[in-house]
Write an enzyme that holds these catalytic residues in place. Structure first.
Site: not given
Ligand code: OKP
Ligand code: ZN
Length: 336
Positions: A154, A190, A192, A279
């Site tokens: 990110h 990932d 996200h 994740d």
């Molecule tokens: C980082 B990586 C949801 C909050 C999410 C940020 C997630 C960051 C993920 N309520 N907060 O890509 O695993």
């Molecule tokens: Zn993630």
């Protein structure tokens, strides 16, 4: 498979993050270190490539800020980790501000990415672990695993967010080009969207970014990762976003992964970098796909079948009890 990790990477210990209106224990905890380690064999300490490869990707003032932010926070008399709470809106003119809160807002895009006492050492050595693993890959010695922590995908040229401070995969892509690769593909699996990575290479045709992730209409990071983001200028057509709805399991994920792999294959990169997040696991506490442990081996085997020199960078994965097994299953898929 050779796995790189430095003991310095245990130092980052953010206490809390702002999630859905509450300060909660930070998901990217030190407990992830032992959990991931439990799925790995002996670890190799990274070499020190210094700041140069980091500065080839990140803004120098931002990198300087990361090194001093927590110290400046403490000097301002603040408790705990350095947290932003005010952000300059897009298009605001550049201002040279020195109050720590103004700087935190300038360099952060969320309230989940505080700078803690050990953050700099951890992210510096995480990048060195990634660069060391890349060296194995570039030397033709097979795939290698960069046990990076915290995640990096990110983070952009001059911003942190999504638990990410330095973008390990992007630093390695740039380093691979510097070491003679003509084309580098980044295949982000990932949960996200890898917004920082996409942003860094959005106008570049020599780095293809492909990301498989949860639909940003429902999931973090919301503002990036939509299907119509395809690159710009010379980079037009060299960004690919394949999103899936919450609840997606292996059967449907596989279809998207096949599309992603076909795009990578057509690009014919010299090096493949895989930001890997566990994740997407069914039991992940902050994510909503339903991939099971054994399926990570199938996922990895599909990627390995590309037959490319491949660097795997650890990204997310927050189900502590299953994290070691999930990482082990993914790496095993590369070796079968
Ligand atoms: C980082 B990586 C949801 C909050 C999410 C940020 C997630 C960051 C993920 N309520 N907060 O890509 O695993
Ligand atoms: Zn993630």
């Amino acid at each position: 498979m050779k796995a790189f990790f430095s003991e310095h990477q245990s130092k980052h210990a953010p206490a809390l993050e702002l999630q859905n209106g509450e300060m909660v224990p930070h998901a990217e905890s030190q407990a992830r270190v032992a959990a991931i380690r439990s799925g790995l064999g002996p670890l190799t300490a990274p070499s020190d490539f210094g700041l140069a490869p980091i500065l080839a990707v990140h803004d120098a003032a931002y990198v300087d800020f990361l090194q001093r932010a927590h110290g400046d926070w403490v000097a301002a008399g603040r408790p705990g980790d350095a947290f932003p709470y005010v952000f300059p809106i897009r298009g605001r003119r550049p201002l040279s501000l020195s109050r720590i809160d103004a700087e935190l807002g300038q360099y952060a895009f969320d309230c989940g990415t505080p700078v803690a006492a050990g953050t700099w050492e951890t992210v510096y050595w995480s990048a060195q672990s990634a660069l060391s693993a890349l060296e194995v890959v570039m030397d033709g010695a097979g795939p290698a695993f960069a046990f990076c922590r915290p995640p990096g995908h990110h983070a952009g040229r001059d911003y942190m967010g999504g638990y990410s401070y330095l973008n390990n995969a992007a630093i390695c892509a740039q380093q691979a080009l510097a070491r003679g690769a003509g084309r580098v593909a980044i295949l982000d699996v990932d949960y996200h969207h890898g917004n920082g990575t996409q942003d860094l290479f959005y106008a570049r045709e020599e780095v293809l970014t492909v990301s498989l992730h949860a639909d940003p209409v429902t999931d973090y990071p919301f503002y990036w990762g939509h299907a119509d983001e395809t690159g710009e200028g010379r980079g037009q057509g060299f960004a690919l976003n394949l999103s899936m709805p919450r609840g997606t399991g292996w059967a449907d994920y596989q279809i998207r992964l096949t599309q992603a792999i076909e795009r990578v294959q057509a690009f014919a990169p010299d090096v493949l970098i895989v930001p890997f997040g566990a994740d997407t696991y069914a039991g992940d506490p902050i994510s909503f796909f339903s991939i099971e442990t054994a399926e990570y081996s199938d996922m990895a085997a599909m990627i390995a079948a590309l037959g490319l020199p491949t660097l795997i960078c650890m990204e997310g994965g927050y189900a502590i009890e299953a994290l070691g097994a999930n990482v082990a299953a993914f790496l095993a898929g590369f070796e079968r």
